[in-house]
Structures are given as structure tokens and as C-alpha cells.
Write an enzyme that holds these catalytic residues in place. Structure first.
Site, PDB file in Angstrom:
ATOM      1  N   SER A   1       0.857  -1.188   0.000  1.00 45.04           N
ATOM      2  CA  SER A   1       0.000   0.000   0.000  1.00 45.04           C
ATOM      3  C   SER A   1       0.888   1.231   0.000  1.00 45.04           C
ATOM      4  O   SER A   1       2.064   1.164   0.366  1.00 45.04           O
ATOM      5  CB  SER A   1      -0.882  -0.006   1.259  1.00 45.04           C
ATOM      6  OG  SER A   1      -1.542   1.219   1.439  1.00 45.04           O
TER       7      SER A   1
ATOM      8  N   TYR B   1      -3.319  -0.108  10.185  1.00 47.71           N
ATOM      9  CA  TYR B   1      -3.244  -0.539   8.786  1.00 47.71           C
ATOM     10  C   TYR B   1      -1.888  -0.180   8.201  1.00 47.71           C
ATOM     11  O   TYR B   1      -1.256  -1.004   7.521  1.00 47.71           O
ATOM     12  CB  TYR B   1      -4.371   0.109   7.983  1.00 47.71           C
ATOM     13  CG  TYR B   1      -4.401  -0.298   6.528  1.00 47.71           C
ATOM     14  CD1 TYR B   1      -4.915  -1.525   6.143  1.00 47.71           C
ATOM     15  CD2 TYR B   1      -3.913   0.544   5.536  1.00 47.71           C
ATOM     16  CE1 TYR B   1      -4.954  -1.915   4.815  1.00 47.71           C
ATOM     17  CE2 TYR B   1      -3.941   0.174   4.199  1.00 47.71           C
ATOM     18  CZ  TYR B   1      -4.463  -1.058   3.840  1.00 47.71           C
ATOM     19  OH  TYR B   1      -4.486  -1.429   2.513  1.00 47.71           O
TER      20      TYR B   1
END
Length: 249
Positions: free
Chosen positions: A140, A153
């Protein structure tokens, strides 16, 4: 072009979004793609899967269940798998000081531990692949940049990036290439959960293209990393991000 004809592998979390399109692109390139998700079917409204995509229900957090399921799938191909795309992931939006620890644990379980266990479960079948087996992890932008209200996250995706490099080194002598793809901003169910209008304006202003990407571009990168042209590439993270990581001031 059917660059992946004769190859077979697994994509986790492919019932919608990024995983769904990655599976489609790999199948359109000739591969047999087993999509493992909780529902075992595409989510409503995502469209039709390409021929060659097989949706299966499974819990990647169930190690013994995955060992049996992966063995059965590999058995259909002479005990060999050619690729694993670790795409399944979860997030939760909340400021750090208020973050529920049960959500923290869930994020680490799905995004980090289950990814590691799936890699280990598939390892004996991937290392038998002609021309090197491939693992492609989905990282990500949050593995590279700090984002508010999704701190766990970010931590999980940083762990995936580090794991990608470490597995690439450890398994290089075992006929495996391990790489990762860092998606920029693509429309997905998970993004919808954490992106409001204000954050979306910031996101789109933070990249040279000022637009969301097409998830098929992520599929194209995965296809390259699973194909013959990437047999000498390992331990790398590839940003498909509209220039977001390159964007200065």
C-alpha cells in the site's frame, strides 16, 4: 496474449475490487486462477469473472483448512502451483488514541499473519514451478507514507513490505521470487470505508494524475510479476500510484 498459459495459482480476497480484477487479468492471460474469499463468489455488482477464474469459499485464517484446500488445488496440477497473490486485507478508520484493540488484532491477523501463513502453506507447491514460483503481496501507499486514522493498517502494510524482502532472500535458493505491489488510489470497498469527501480531495490532490487508477493496471503488474519476464526480479515493491510517491512540493 496468453503469457500465462499452463500456469495455475491462487488469489486471496478476490471477490471484489483489486483482487477481482487481478484474477481476471491473470486468467485472461491464460492462467487457471483460484480465488479464495469468505463468500466464495463475486460480490454483487462487480461484474462477471473471466473464464479460467474459479471462486472458492475459504478462510485464510484457518491454517489447517488452507493446508487441505491448497493441497487439493495443487493436486489438480501435478502437485504444483505457479503463483500466489496475497491480496486479502482489512482496515478500520479510527484515531490512534481511541482505536479498539480487537480491531488492531484483526488487522494484524488478516494483513500480516494470514499472509505469512498462506505463503508458507503454498511454499512446497510453488517451489516446484518451472521457471520459479511467484508470490505477489499487496502492500500500500501506507507502507511508505503516514496516514491519519489508519495507523494499524499502516503498520500492517509496512510489515508486509518487510516480509516481502525477507522471504525473497530466504526463498531465493528454493526457486521462488517474492515481490509486492503498492497500489495508489483505486476505488474499492475497503477505500469506501475509510475515505470521506474531505480525505478524497486531499488524496487526489496528492498525485500528479489527480485521478483514481484503473484496477486492471494492478492486474497488468501482477501478470508481469507472474510471467516469464520477471524470473530475475525478487524482493521488490512496485508502486502503481499515478506518481504519488514521486510527487514533491
Amino acid at each position: 496474449m496468453a503469457e500465462l498459459t499452463g500456469k495455475a495459482g491462487i488469489v486471496t480476497g478476490g471477490s471484489s475490487g483489486i483482487g477481482f480484477q487481478i484474477a481476471n487479468v491473470l486468467a485472461q492471460a491464460g492462467a487457471v486462477v483460484y480465488v479464495i474469499s469468505r463468500t466464495g463468489r463475486p460480490k454483487e455488482g462487480v461484474g462477471e469473472s473471466a473464464p479460467g477464474v474459479v471462486h472458492l469459499a475459504g478462510d485464510i485464517g484457518d491454517r489447517s483448512g488452507m493446508e487441505k484446500q491448497v493441497a487439493q488445488l495443487a493436486g489438480k496440477h501435478g502437485g504444483v502451483l505457479d503463483f500466489l497473490v496475497n491480496n486479502a486485507g482489512v482496515s478500520h478508520k479510527c484515531r490512534a488514541e481511541d482505536f479498539p484493540m480487537e480491531k488492531f488484532d484483526q488487522i494484524m491477523q488478516v494483513n500480516v499473519r494470514s499472509l505469512f501463513e498462506m505463503s508458507v502453506v503454498c511454499y512446497p507447491y510453488l517451489k516446484k514451478s518451472p521457471g520459479r514460483g511467484r508470490i505477489v503481496n499487496i502492500t500500500s501507499m501506507s507502507a511508505h507514507l503516514g496516514f491519519s486514522e489508519v495507523v494499524p493498517y499502516c503498520a500492517s502494510k509496512g510489515a508486509v513490505l518487510a516480509m516481502t524482502r525477507a522471504l525473497a532472500v530466504e526463498w531465493a535458493s528454493d526457486n521462488l521470487c517474492v515481490n509486492s505491489i503498492a497500489p495508489g488510489w483505486f476505488r474499492s470497498k475497503m477505500n469506501e470505508q475509510v475515505v470521506d469527501a474531505q480525505r478524497e480531495t486531499k488524496i487526489l490532490g496528492r498525485m500528479p494524475f489527480h485521478a483514481y487508477g484503473d484496477t486492471r493496471d494492478l492486474g497488468a503488474m501482477a501478470k508481469f510479476l507472474c510471467g516469464d519476464g520477471a524470473a530475475y526480479i525478487t524482493g521488490q515493491d512496485f508502486a502503481v500510484d499515478g506518481g504519488a510517491l514521486a510527487f514533491g512540493y
